[in-house]
Motif scaffolding. Structure first.
Motif, short mmCIF file in Angstrom:
data_model
loop_
_atom_site.label_atom_id
_atom_site.label_comp_id
_atom_site.label_asym_id
_atom_site.label_seq_id
_atom_site.Cartn_x
_atom_site.Cartn_y
_atom_site.Cartn_z
N UNK A 118 0.78 -1.23 0.00
CA UNK A 118 0.00 0.00 0.00
C UNK A 118 0.81 1.28 0.00
N UNK A 119 2.10 1.19 0.29
CA UNK A 119 2.94 2.39 0.34
C UNK A 119 4.35 2.05 -0.10
N UNK A 120 5.00 3.01 -0.73
CA UNK A 120 6.40 2.87 -1.12
C UNK A 120 7.19 3.96 -0.42
N UNK A 145 9.42 9.64 -10.07
CA UNK A 145 8.44 8.68 -9.56
C UNK A 145 7.09 9.28 -9.16
N UNK A 146 7.06 10.48 -8.66
CA UNK A 146 5.78 11.03 -8.19
C UNK A 146 4.72 11.13 -9.28
N UNK A 147 5.05 11.64 -10.48
CA UNK A 147 4.00 11.74 -11.50
C UNK A 147 3.43 10.40 -11.91
N UNK A 148 4.26 9.38 -12.07
CA UNK A 148 3.78 8.09 -12.55
C UNK A 148 3.07 7.28 -11.47
N UNK A 159 0.72 5.18 -2.33
CA UNK A 159 1.27 6.26 -1.52
C UNK A 159 2.79 6.22 -1.57
N UNK A 160 3.41 7.39 -1.66
CA UNK A 160 4.88 7.46 -1.69
C UNK A 160 5.39 8.32 -0.55
#
Length: 299
Positions: A47-49, A65-68, A74-75
């Motif tokens: 559920x989260x990276x 990574x944020x846009x893709x 969740x990052x």
């Protein structure tokens, strides 16, 4: 039940590779190895990276990574730093790089409150490993009941030089009884050997080894901090000493504090240690895409 977190170790400087291999492109559309790990992890139920990086990497990582990943998972970002005061260590110690993988995991202690697994940024692990780990973290993991994915050493070698591998011994219950770091492992004369003090010793191709794919609960942070503080005190005059995750695992096992279930896999690992490995990784990923394991455009 809260979904587990994927903790990615991406703070290394990749000295043997020659550039930031964590964000180098390998897939048909410039996908990084991390992209394939995250893709598999989301599919497996994470559920989260959380990325463990150096602060100077932040803009590069967020830009890639944020846009893709927006809307998919969740990052979160954690910085591995030289600051020891947060662990009650007042002494300032000059080092060229931080304190290793165990220290990197410890840096995430304030941001992870659920079962989690740890992987390297520059290793390809395969969906099966993520699915098996996700199942363990959601159904079996508890305080002091941890895991490690055990790859067959014959499936983990580089064609371009020796590699370091944590060789796992297991007990009758399939739990790891000890892990021995072999820093120079390579193929020779149709077999596999590790070299230590100039002496070569054979290893069976099916021997399980660690590729730094660990499963924990947040309970591990307390003992990790205690061990780290002690390690720093003992190695203050050793600027290259590193606090590795296997040191934590060995302490927990030998003192009967925790068990580590060895999760077997037949998957073929590949990764980038040397610059010459890039073409091999690209070919392996292209083959997986051709076989339909991944779409041509991952995101």
């Amino acid at each position: 039940m809260k979904k587990p977190t994927l903790l990615i170790l991406a703070a290394g400087m990749a000295s043997r590779y020659g550039s930031m291999k964590q964000i180098d492109g390998f897939g048909p559309n410039g996908e990084t190895i991390i992209d394939y790990s995250i893709y598999d992890a989301i599919k497996a139920g994470f559920g989260k990276v959380t990325f463990i990086i150096r602060e100077e990497f932040l803009d590069s990582f967020k830009g890639i990574f944020d846009p893709k990943l927006a809307g998919k998972v969740e990052t979160d970002y954690v910085f591995q730093t030289f600051d020891l005061k947060k662990y009650g260590i007042s002494e300032e110690i000059e080092r060229a790089k931080p304190w290793g993988t165990g220290h990197a995991v410890l840096e995430a202690s304030k941001q992870i409150n659920e079962p989690f697994c740890v992987i390297n940024a520059d290793d390809y692990y395969g969906y099966e490993a993520f699915k098996n780990m996700a199942d363990f973290l959601t159904t079996e993991a508890e305080a002091n009941k941890y895991s490690i994915v055990g790859y067959k050493i014959g499936n983990t070698l580089s064609e371009n030089g020796s590699v370091s591998r944590g060789v796992c011994n297991t007990d009758a219950n399939g739990n790891m009884s000890e892990i021995n770091e072999r820093t120079k492992v390579y193929a020779k004369d149709g077999g596999i050997v590790y070299e230590e003090d100039g002496i070569e010793s054979p290893l069976e191709a099916t021997t399980p080894v660690s590729m730094n794919f660990w499963g924990f609960t947040p309970d591990v942070f307390k003992v990790t901090e205690e061990l780290f503080v002690d390690f720093v005190a003992k190695n203050a005059e050793s600027p290259k000493a590193e606090f590795f995750i296997p040191l934590i695992a060995d302490h927990l096992i030998q003192n009967n504090i925790a068990t580590f279930k060895v999760i077997p896999t037949d998957a073929k690992w590949f990764g980038v240690t040397y610059k010459e490995d890039k073409e091999i990784v690209q070919n392996n990923i292209n083959k997986l895409v051709e076989d339909g394991v991944y779409p041509t455009k991952l995101w």
